[in-house]
Design an enzyme around this catalytic site. Structure first.
Site, PDB file in Angstrom:
ATOM      1  N   GLY A   3    -113.987  51.918 -31.972  1.00 22.47           N
ATOM      2  CA  GLY A   3    -114.692  51.196 -30.619  1.00 22.47           C
ATOM      3  C   GLY A   3    -114.838  49.560 -32.220  1.00 22.47           C
ATOM      4  O   GLY A   3    -115.645  48.868 -30.859  1.00 22.47           O
ATOM      5  N   GLU A  27    -101.746  44.580 -41.638  1.00 21.94           N
ATOM      6  CA  GLU A  27    -102.267  45.453 -40.952  1.00 21.94           C
ATOM      7  C   GLU A  27    -103.289  43.660 -39.882  1.00 21.94           C
ATOM      8  O   GLU A  27    -104.102  43.012 -40.728  1.00 21.94           O
ATOM      9  CB  GLU A  27    -103.298  46.198 -41.517  1.00 21.94           C
ATOM     10  N   SER A  72    -105.334  50.588 -35.980  1.00 22.94           N
ATOM     11  CA  SER A  72    -105.735  51.546 -34.858  1.00 22.94           C
ATOM     12  C   SER A  72    -104.792  52.758 -34.359  1.00 22.94           C
ATOM     13  O   SER A  72    -104.260  53.021 -32.741  1.00 22.94           O
ATOM     14  CB  SER A  72    -106.191  50.759 -33.188  1.00 22.94           C
ATOM     15  N   LYS A  96    -110.247  55.678 -46.507  1.00 22.39           N
ATOM     16  CA  LYS A  96    -111.375  55.107 -46.741  1.00 22.39           C
ATOM     17  C   LYS A  96    -112.557  55.978 -47.131  1.00 22.39           C
ATOM     18  O   LYS A  96    -111.909  56.381 -48.066  1.00 22.39           O
ATOM     19  CB  LYS A  96    -112.278  54.330 -45.054  1.00 22.39           C
ATOM     20  N   ASN A 154    -104.907  56.555 -44.762  1.00 25.31           N
ATOM     21  CA  ASN A 154    -106.392  55.728 -45.114  1.00 25.31           C
ATOM     22  C   ASN A 154    -107.785  56.564 -44.806  1.00 25.31           C
ATOM     23  O   ASN A 154    -107.807  56.465 -43.609  1.00 25.31           O
ATOM     24  CB  ASN A 154    -106.520  54.847 -45.063  1.00 25.31           C
ATOM     25  N   HIS A 203    -106.043  45.309 -48.899  1.00 22.93           N
ATOM     26  CA  HIS A 203    -106.530  45.965 -48.003  1.00 22.93           C
ATOM     27  C   HIS A 203    -107.375  45.354 -46.988  1.00 22.93           C
ATOM     28  O   HIS A 203    -108.144  44.182 -47.960  1.00 22.93           O
ATOM     29  CB  HIS A 203    -107.277  47.678 -47.542  1.00 22.93           C
ATOM     30  N   GLU A 223    -110.558  46.011 -45.838  1.00 20.57           N
ATOM     31  CA  GLU A 223    -110.794  45.593 -46.155  1.00 20.57           C
ATOM     32  C   GLU A 223    -111.790  45.498 -47.633  1.00 20.57           C
ATOM     33  O   GLU A 223    -113.038  45.053 -48.108  1.00 20.57           O
ATOM     34  CB  GLU A 223    -112.000  47.030 -45.886  1.00 20.57           C
TER      35      GLU A 223
HETATM   36  P1  PGA Z   1    -107.250  52.252 -38.429  1.00 19.68           P
HETATM   37  O1  PGA Z   1    -107.116  51.757 -40.392  1.00 19.68           O
HETATM   38  O2  PGA Z   1    -106.525  52.942 -38.298  1.00 19.68           O
HETATM   39  O3  PGA Z   1    -109.015  53.396 -38.602  1.00 19.68           O
HETATM   40  O4  PGA Z   1    -107.733  50.888 -37.696  1.00 19.68           O
HETATM   41  C1  PGA Z   1    -106.415  51.518 -40.715  1.00 19.68           C
HETATM   42  C2  PGA Z   1    -106.617  51.334 -41.724  1.00 19.68           C
HETATM   43  O5  PGA Z   1    -108.087  49.679 -42.043  1.00 19.68           O
HETATM   44  O6  PGA Z   1    -105.520  50.895 -42.934  1.00 19.68           O
END
Ligand code: PGA
Length: 264
Positions: free
Chosen positions: A178, A168, A218, A13, A11, A96, A98
């Protein structure tokens, strides 16, 4: 969908412009060795989907949309529909965190998007997970339950065969920046069991056994093997670490059965 294949989803983003996405794909294609037991899916910015669909070797990588609007066409300025994505992507992220928390996609929107994807022969990757405060209040089980019931409300057993779930935990996303802190594999196991149990209640034991459930938050080359070793986990959804082709390739390598990562 079958659980024989481990799904590794990148992803990106809101990162990489069209030119950068193309260069990245070029670089990744040289690094990644295809294996029949691993499916690699890339979710770039919507702008790059068309050009990457022409550039990509579809046996090596599949494409996914990060988002879309649930109506097929009409006066919806600025939106892209699953109908327009059809033939370009094989997968689409839906719900997702977000989208849920920054853009306020409601359960109703998410349910409609799952339907729109299915209607347009795109596999929805339904993302679910609890926030930090829900986690702290011990509400994970309820949140996962509600998001599953909400997202899958109109999905039939047959359609469920073409749906992927991604767990997630919101509080664990973006540790690389961070912001989050990585989850522990034993906690992930417990929640994914809750997910399969819920699918069992809704669709029966066969569906619970066969649905593909990914983990994301992460994930990086150092912890990918530990998450993939969880028997209930069928793949990974990778954000930050997927923006580095070498790191992402290291994660993909761990998904191949011959890589030495054993299910525990
Ligand atoms: P991340 O994002 O691996 O940077 O934590 C995962 C996601 O939001 O799909």
């Amino acid at each position: 969908m079958s659980r024989d294949k481990t799904l590794i989803v990148a992803n990106w983003k809101m990162n990489l412009n069209v030119g950068e996405a193309s260069l990245y794909l070029h670089q990744l294609a040289k690094l990644v060795k295809s294996h029949r037991d691993v499916e690699v899916v890339l979710a770039p910015t919507a702008l790059a989907l068309q050009s990457l669909s022409l550039q990509v070797n579809s046996r090596q990588f599949k494409l996914a949309a990060q988002n879309f609007y649930w109506r097929d066409h009409g006066p919806y300025t600025g939106e892209i529909s699953a109908t327009q994505l059809r033939g370009i992507v094989q997968y689409a992220l839906v719900g997702h965190s977000e989208r849920r928390h920054v853009f306020h996609d409601s359960d109703k929107d998410i349910r409609a998007k799952v339907q729109a994807a299915i209607r347009n022969h795109i596999i929805p990757i339904l993302c679910i997970g609890e926030t930090a405060s829900e986690h702290a209040d011990g509400e994970t089980r309820d949140v996962v339950h509600d998001q599953l019931v909400g997202g899958l409300a109109n999905v039939t057993s047959e359609e469920l065969e073409h749906v992927v779930i991604a767990y997630e935990p919101v509080w664990a996303i973006s540790a690389g920046d961070g912001r989050g802190r990585a989850d522990k594999p034993e906690d992930v196991t417990a929640v994914i069991r809750v997910i399969r149990n819920q699918i069992k209640h809704l669709y029966g034991p066969k569906a619970a056994e066969s649905i593909q459930v990914l983990y994301g938050a992460s994930v990086n080359p150092d912890n990918a093997a530990a998450f993939l070793a969880i028997p209930e986990v069928d793949g990974l959804l990778v954000g930050g670490a997927s923006l580095n082709a070498h790191d992402f390739n290291e994660i993909i390598k761990k998904a191949h059965k011959g890589s030495g990562v054993a299910k525990v």
